[in-house]
Design a protein around this motif. Structure first.
Motif, mmCIF file in Angstrom:
data_model
loop_
_atom_site.group_PDB
_atom_site.id
_atom_site.type_symbol
_atom_site.label_atom_id
_atom_site.label_comp_id
_atom_site.label_asym_id
_atom_site.label_seq_id
_atom_site.Cartn_x
_atom_site.Cartn_y
_atom_site.Cartn_z
ATOM 1 N N MET A 1 20.274 -6.240 2.832
ATOM 2 C CA MET A 1 18.978 -6.400 3.500
ATOM 3 C C MET A 1 17.912 -6.787 2.498
ATOM 4 N N ALA A 2 18.173 -6.463 1.219
ATOM 5 C CA ALA A 2 17.155 -6.773 0.222
ATOM 6 C C ALA A 2 17.208 -8.231 -0.187
ATOM 7 N N THR A 3 18.208 -8.965 0.331
ATOM 8 C CA THR A 3 18.362 -10.343 -0.131
ATOM 9 C C THR A 3 17.163 -11.201 0.243
ATOM 10 N N ALA A 4 16.597 -10.943 1.428
ATOM 11 C CA ALA A 4 15.492 -11.798 1.876
ATOM 12 C C ALA A 4 14.190 -11.466 1.155
ATOM 13 N N ALA A 5 14.099 -10.239 0.640
ATOM 14 C CA ALA A 5 12.829 -9.826 0.048
ATOM 15 C C ALA A 5 12.744 -10.228 -1.420
ATOM 16 N N PRO A 6 11.539 -10.522 -1.883
ATOM 17 C CA PRO A 6 11.389 -10.831 -3.302
ATOM 18 C C PRO A 6 11.654 -9.578 -4.124
ATOM 19 N N PRO A 7 12.082 -9.722 -5.377
ATOM 20 C CA PRO A 7 12.363 -8.546 -6.190
ATOM 21 C C PRO A 7 11.105 -7.714 -6.382
ATOM 22 N N GLN A 8 11.269 -6.404 -6.330
ATOM 23 C CA GLN A 8 10.114 -5.525 -6.455
ATOM 24 C C GLN A 8 10.409 -4.469 -7.502
ATOM 25 N N PRO A 9 9.384 -3.996 -8.182
ATOM 26 C CA PRO A 9 9.620 -2.949 -9.167
ATOM 27 C C PRO A 9 10.145 -1.709 -8.455
ATOM 28 N N VAL B 1 -2.079 -9.069 3.470
ATOM 29 C CA VAL B 1 -1.236 -10.041 2.756
ATOM 30 C C VAL B 1 -1.992 -10.665 1.578
ATOM 31 N N PRO B 2 -3.185 -11.256 1.783
ATOM 32 C CA PRO B 2 -3.899 -11.787 0.610
ATOM 33 C C PRO B 2 -4.390 -10.689 -0.339
ATOM 34 N N LEU B 3 -4.780 -9.562 0.225
ATOM 35 C CA LEU B 3 -5.303 -8.479 -0.609
ATOM 36 C C LEU B 3 -4.252 -7.996 -1.604
ATOM 37 N N ARG B 4 -3.057 -7.837 -1.104
ATOM 38 C CA ARG B 4 -1.962 -7.342 -1.936
ATOM 39 C C ARG B 4 -1.706 -8.297 -3.094
ATOM 40 N N LYS B 5 -1.801 -9.594 -2.788
ATOM 41 C CA LYS B 5 -1.572 -10.605 -3.806
ATOM 42 C C LYS B 5 -2.705 -10.549 -4.839
ATOM 43 N N ALA B 6 -3.920 -10.573 -4.331
ATOM 44 C CA ALA B 6 -5.066 -10.662 -5.243
ATOM 45 C C ALA B 6 -5.185 -9.411 -6.097
ATOM 46 N N PHE B 7 -4.889 -8.273 -5.536
ATOM 47 C CA PHE B 7 -5.046 -7.023 -6.269
ATOM 48 C C PHE B 7 -3.755 -6.562 -6.936
ATOM 49 N N LYS B 8 -2.739 -7.386 -6.880
ATOM 50 C CA LYS B 8 -1.440 -7.050 -7.495
ATOM 51 C C LYS B 8 -0.960 -5.670 -7.049
ATOM 52 N N MET B 9 -0.944 -5.489 -5.753
ATOM 53 C CA MET B 9 -0.585 -4.176 -5.201
ATOM 54 C C MET B 9 0.865 -4.146 -4.725
ATOM 55 N N GLU B 10 1.673 -5.111 -5.215
ATOM 56 C CA GLU B 10 3.052 -5.201 -4.705
ATOM 57 C C GLU B 10 3.826 -3.898 -4.904
ATOM 58 N N ARG B 11 3.418 -3.153 -5.919
ATOM 59 C CA ARG B 11 4.140 -1.923 -6.210
ATOM 60 C C ARG B 11 3.862 -0.851 -5.152
ATOM 61 N N TYR B 12 2.719 -0.941 -4.498
ATOM 62 C CA TYR B 12 2.341 0.097 -3.534
ATOM 63 C C TYR B 12 2.508 -0.354 -2.096
ATOM 64 N N ILE B 13 2.153 -1.607 -1.851
ATOM 65 C CA ILE B 13 2.325 -2.132 -0.489
ATOM 66 C C ILE B 13 3.591 -2.962 -0.516
ATOM 67 N N ARG B 14 4.646 -2.402 -0.003
ATOM 68 C CA ARG B 14 5.948 -3.025 -0.159
ATOM 69 C C ARG B 14 6.405 -3.628 1.152
ATOM 70 N N VAL B 15 7.541 -4.305 1.077
ATOM 71 C CA VAL B 15 8.056 -4.952 2.290
ATOM 72 C C VAL B 15 8.278 -3.925 3.396
ATOM 73 N N GLU B 16 8.656 -2.711 3.011
ATOM 74 C CA GLU B 16 8.880 -1.667 4.022
ATOM 75 C C GLU B 16 7.609 -1.411 4.825
ATOM 76 N N HIS B 17 6.478 -1.470 4.146
ATOM 77 C CA HIS B 17 5.223 -1.252 4.859
ATOM 78 C C HIS B 17 4.997 -2.338 5.899
ATOM 79 N N PHE B 18 5.297 -3.569 5.496
ATOM 80 C CA PHE B 18 5.129 -4.660 6.450
ATOM 81 C C PHE B 18 6.109 -4.507 7.602
ATOM 82 N N GLU B 19 7.298 -4.030 7.273
ATOM 83 C CA GLU B 19 8.273 -3.887 8.348
ATOM 84 C C GLU B 19 7.788 -2.843 9.352
ATOM 85 N N ASN B 20 7.243 -1.757 8.838
ATOM 86 C CA ASN B 20 6.743 -0.735 9.758
ATOM 87 C C ASN B 20 5.561 -1.235 10.573
#
Lengths: 416, 168, 449
Positions: free
Chosen positions: C1-9, C272-291
């Motif tokens: 399932m992680a194949t579609a998602a970009p790598p995350q810390p 979506v833009p906020l996460r990018k601009a603020f480099k919040m990928e570590r906190y707002i993850r794909v799971e959050h979007f899925e929920n």
């Protein structure tokens, strides 16, 4: 916890003592349905038929509401109810009975559906016996089919673990339910995948199919009345009864099976919150419908509501409001009342009976002028309660009432 | 003047170290210490052992005041200048439920907030503080007489404090 | 399932990481921020000029055509109140259900709520024309000691929207206090002063937390039914009349579901833009979007249910006016608006049944824009199309919004984004405290390991 305790709990969870429940259920069913049959030969068979319809709606709602709760818990990946979920899923055993009851209802159609004698031109073909019958039969078959498939898939991994420990007819049932399931990792993943489709599907068909039932078997009894919230009102009420019945069963099985270690105040607290929340939601839906109709003041809409809220039916309406909303609201608002089994049971039973009375109030005033309440009303309802307990007891005799996976997990986490 | 009584200020990294220290302090008879934590923590709550906050009474009373005001206002204002609108009764309870409900929530929320402010103010004690306690450290400040400070200091150190200092 | 998602810390952030990473999002804005802010301000200026023009010339400059005297302003009002709803849902209801995933996204959602109500609140004032008499809305007796009409749902609106604005603002502030205290210790200069004042003396003592956590729970318990009530009240603005297409008992829950639906979409649009601009990928993850997308799916399905039932009952009623009104919706002058709404709100969410879509951030972003579009059109269809086609054929009319209305609509978006941009650079858009709360604190045994 010692290995002995563990085995004992495992044993109790998977081999529930339900003989008493089955016997009690059977006895009540025989008495109640015997009374029903007797009443049909009397001078007012309509009275018995109306109670039959009310109880069909009520108990089908309880069974389906419980299964819906299981589906929601699956879809949201919630874990807190894992140890009690089978009590809700056991409702699946009532569904075949419910289907038979549905067929029986149509034997008494002339006593129930006013649109047979006085067709409603505006509805055209929609409200004719054959259309309603086939439409509702299909709706129920779809609904029950999805529910059965959901519960079956949920049971498979458990039954696979246990099938070596059971023998005789239980073994046959287990093999039938398992249907070649061999417990490999791929098959387990396949079951999970199927459940992840069946759970949302269950939620969808629950809403649509019970709406069809509510429109056809309740709303049509007052053929000129309509409210597009009515379907939602009906199935959310059913969901509330599913929750409250789950509460009663949880208290019962917890004592019976000695599961105090895995059914903790935590479960009561969460279940109590849900009952509280959905009681408020019931009141909200009821108010939303009332307010719009009160303002609109259109004759065809008001008659249904005002007939129930004012005049001879008013006392019943007040009792319904108290039992489904006000008493559970002020009772379950306190944490202590939610986590103490005695008070929890009390308020949950009040709500459960309250919705029964609400279903009574939805059906009866459409068909008769003044309230009747006596032995026939109680008797037929007791018969249905017997059928429900019988189905529940048979399920408990056959299947594990607590998933062995859950017992294992709960005991492990209890260690740390 | 530092604005707080003298005492010992300990900083902890581990949660169980902090709760151990709290329990031992209570055993030694200290009551008026202050525990700082960056997040609300159930274990600290248990160790400190406060009663349930009285804020809930504020919420309840605020809500009751709101529902009363809502019904009273809408009914009184309707009868103050009776005017039939849309053929409805002058004072109609059914729609006024909405007004009463909104004011219940409004008053309840404001009262709750007032309750927090009031009780936090009443239970506030002057105590030494360190900025790291809102970041990643748990702090315990124990006000005590100079001759007892060393005992408290060694208590905190033995239960696993990362850093202990005496505050004059 | 992680194949579609970009790598995350994958390592868990520590408490110090959280404070540092969120603090890093504050402070002096970048060039992009200034460009965005400038753009937003200029759009806002257009809206304000249009509004001033309307105030000077009167409501005639809007496109009102009898019998359509409620137009784009009311639709936009309902739209913005709706946007507000998911914020309180995520912050209050999910709090009561103890969902851990809400922690990273709830602050953004809650700020969005406040700014959306702030935007929505303008529209009744713009719509009534004579803004300087806006205080007439409040229960305040006029010269003849005549009070407001409490039986009017428009008065309910005044109570509901002002309660909602107050409570959601309080909720936002209460949630912010411990966070501001955390960044107070790191900030310098004027920001240090700002945070010292706004932290209200917060230190995180045992007594403070004792009262705070209780209060937060009760605020959440009050905010939950409030969310249901506010959009229900808005729906009753329409449903209590007997206009065909408006008079429907299902309106209240249907509007609430639609509101949460559009609000969740707006949260996705913002995050979506906020996460990018603020480099919040570590906190707002794909799971959050899925929920979030599951919430979107659920509410979308409820909205679809309501559409189906509305059409069915319109037919079932046998009432010629109801039937004609719904026929007109689908195939009349405004068919394009109706089909935009049905496509965006009823058909597009079906894509969310696929996990691939739910876990694809670009796809969700695009979908969220369509949902927002669809939900604006839903309000337009309900309000304008129903009004334009009432009982008497000789009184039917056709309404098209004028340039003034479009300019004010654009200005409302600018107004909303202006607040959000200001907020994002000055206050934490990811909750420091609550993100920490789901990270376990270190224990003694960890140190030895």
């Amino acid at each position: 916890m010692s290995a002995h305790d563990r085995d004992a709990m495992y044993q109790r969870g998977t081999d529930a003592p339900a003989r008493g429940l089955v016997l009690l259920g059977a006895a009540l069913a025989v008495v109640g349905l015997g009374l029903f049959a007797f009443l049909l030969t009397g001078d007012d068979p309509g009275r018995a038929w109306r109670m039959f319809l009310i109880n069909f709606l009520y108990f089908t709602g309880i069974a389906m509401g419980g299964i819906l709760f299981a589906a929601i818990q699956k879809a949201t990946k919630a874990r807190w109810a894992g140890s009690i979920i089978r009590f809700a899923e056991a409702g699946v055993a009532f569904l075949p009975i419910s289907l038979i009851c549905f067929l029986v209802i149509f034997l008494g159609r002339d006593h129930l559906f006013p649109w047979i004698e006085h067709p409603t031109p505006a509805r055209g073909q929609w409200l004719t016996v054959s259309w309603v019958f086939w439409r509702d039969l299909v709706a129920l078959l779809v609904l029950f089919g999805v529910a059965a498939a959901f519960v079956r898939n949920n049971l498979k991994p458990d039954l696979y673990q246990l099938k070596e420990h059971v023998s005789g007819w239980r073994r046959t049932v287990y093999d039938r339910v398992l249907g070649g399931y061999s417990g490999t990792a791929e098959e387990e993943a396949a079951v999970d995948r199927r459940l992840s489709i069946l759970a949302p599907a269950m939620i969808l068909v629950y809403a649509y199919m019970l709406t069809v039932i509510a429109f056809d078997l309740v709303m049509s009894l007052a053929p000129y009345w309509l409210s597009n919230l009515f379907g939602a009102f009906f199935f959310m009420g059913a969901f509330l009864t599913g929750l409250t019945m789950l509460g009663v069963l949880t208290v019962y099985w917890r004592g019976k099976l000695g599961l105090t270690a895995i059914i903790t105040p935590h479960q009561f607290h969460d279940l109590g919150k849900l009952v509280f929340g959905f009681s408020v939601f019931w009141a909200y839906l009821m108010y939303s419908q009332l307010l719009v109709i009160w303002y609109g003041n259109l004759r065809e809409e008001t008659s249904f509501v005002f007939f129930r809220l004012w005049g001879e039916w008013q006392p019943i309406a007040i009792v319904v409001g108290l039992m489904v909303f006000l008493i559970p609201f002020w009772g379950l608002i306190w944490v202590k009342a939610k986590i103490t089994p005695v008070t929890f049971t009390l308020f949950v039973i009040i709500s459960l009976l309250g919705v029964w009375l609400e279903r009574y109030l939805l059906v009866q005033p459409s068909l008769i002028e003044t309230p009747v309440f006596g032995l026939p009303e109680v008797g037929v309802s007791v018969g249905f309660l017997g059928l429900f307990l019988l189905a529940h007891g048979l399920f408990a005799r056959t299947f594990p009432m607590v998933s062995p996976r859950w017992v294992a997990r709960a005991l492990e986490t209890g260690h740390h | 003047m530092s604005g707080h009584p003298g005492g010992v200020l300990g900083a902890f990294r581990q949660i169980d170290a902090a709760t151990d220290a709290v329990r031992e302090l209570k055993e030694m008879g200290y009551e008026d210490f202050t525990v700082y934590s960056p997040v609300p923590n159930h274990e600290i709550e248990l160790a400190v052992g406060h009663k349930v906050s009285p804020v809930r009474m504020w919420t309840l009373l605020g809500g009751l005041a709101g529902v009363t005001t809502g019904f009273w206002m809408s009914l009184w204002m309707s009868y103050d200048w009776p005017l039939v609108v849309g053929g409805k009764p002058i004072g109609s309870v059914i729609p006024y439920v909405v007004i009463a409900f909104e004011l219940t929530v409004l008053f309840g929320a404001i009262a709750t907030l007032a309750g927090v402010v009031f009780h936090s103010w009443r239970t506030a004690k002057p105590a030494a503080f360190d900025g790291r306690f809102t970041d990643d450290m748990i702090g315990i400040f124990v006000p005590c007489r100079p001759d007892r400070r060393n005992a408290v200091k060694s208590l905190m150190e033995s239960s696993g404090a990362a850093e202990v200092r005496l505050e004059a | 399932m992680a194949t579609a998602a970009p790598p995350q810390p994958t390592t868990r952030p520590t408490y110090a990481d959280v404070t540092r990473d969120v603090f890093a999002t504050l402070g002096n804005p970048t060039k992009t921020w200034y460009i965005l802010f400038g753009f937003v301000l200029s759009v806002l200026a257009v809206g304000v000029i249009a509004l001033l023009y309307q105030v000077r010339m009167g409501l005639g400059v809007a496109g009102y055509t009898p019998p359509v005297m409620w137009g784009a302003y009311i639709a936009t009002f309902v739209f913005w109140v709706g946007i507000a709803h998911s914020g309180t849902l995520i912050s209050a209801i999910l709090y009561l259900f103890r969902s851990a995933w809400r922690t990273s996204v709830y602050r953004t959602a809650e700020a969005m709520t406040v700014f959306a109500v702030l935007t929505a609140g303008l529209f009744p004032l713009i719509h009534v024309g004579r803004i300087w008499y806006a205080y007439w809305l409040f229960p305040y007796p006029n010269q003849r000691m005549l009070w407001v009409n409490f039986k009017s749902p428009l008065v309910f609106d005044v109570f509901a929207v002002s309660t909602y604005l107050t409570v959601s603002t309080l909720f936002l502030i209460v949630g912010l206090i411990p966070d501001i205290a955390a960044i107070r210790e790191k900030a310098t200069g004027w920001r240090k002063k700002l945070y010292t004042i706004t932290a209200l003396g917060w230190r995180g003592t045992d007594q403070q937390w004792r009262h705070y956590t209780r209060a937060y729970l009760y605020m959440a318990a009050l905010a939950t039914p409030l969310v249901l009530s506010v959009h229900s009240v808005v729906s009753w603005d329409f449903a209590v009349s007997i206009v065909p297409g408006w008079h429907a008992t299902i309106f209240a829950p249907y509007f609430v579901a639609g509101a949460i639906y559009s609000g969740v979409a707006m949260v996705i649009t913002l995050i979506v833009p906020l996460r990018k601009a603020f480099k919040m990928e570590r906190y707002i993850r794909v799971e959050h979007f899925e929920n979030l997308s599951k919430l979107l799916l659920l509410t979308g399905m409820i909205v679809a249910y309501a559409y189906v039932i509305e059409y069915f009952i319109a037919w079932y009623s046998g009432n010629p006016f109801e039937r004609a009104s719904f026929w007109n919706r689908a195939f009349g002058d405004y068919w394009w608006a109706t089909w935009t709404m049905i496509t965006c709100n009823m058909f597009l969410p079906f894509f969310l049944f696929f996990q691939k879509i739910r876990r694809s951030i670009p796809a969700l972003f695009v979908l969220s824009l369509f949902v927002n579009l669809g939900m604006w059109f839903e309000r337009f269809v309900i309000i304008v199309v129903s009004l334009s086609f009432e009982y008497e054929p000789y009184a039917m009319g056709h309404y098209t919004p004028s340039w003034v209305e479009f300019a004010i609509l654009a200005g409302s978006f600018a107004w909303f984004f202006m607040w959000f941009l200001l907020f994002a650079k000055n206050f934490p858009t990811v909750s420091i405290t609550e993100v920490k709360e789901i990270i376990p604190l270190p224990r003694k045994k960890d140190a030895h390991a």
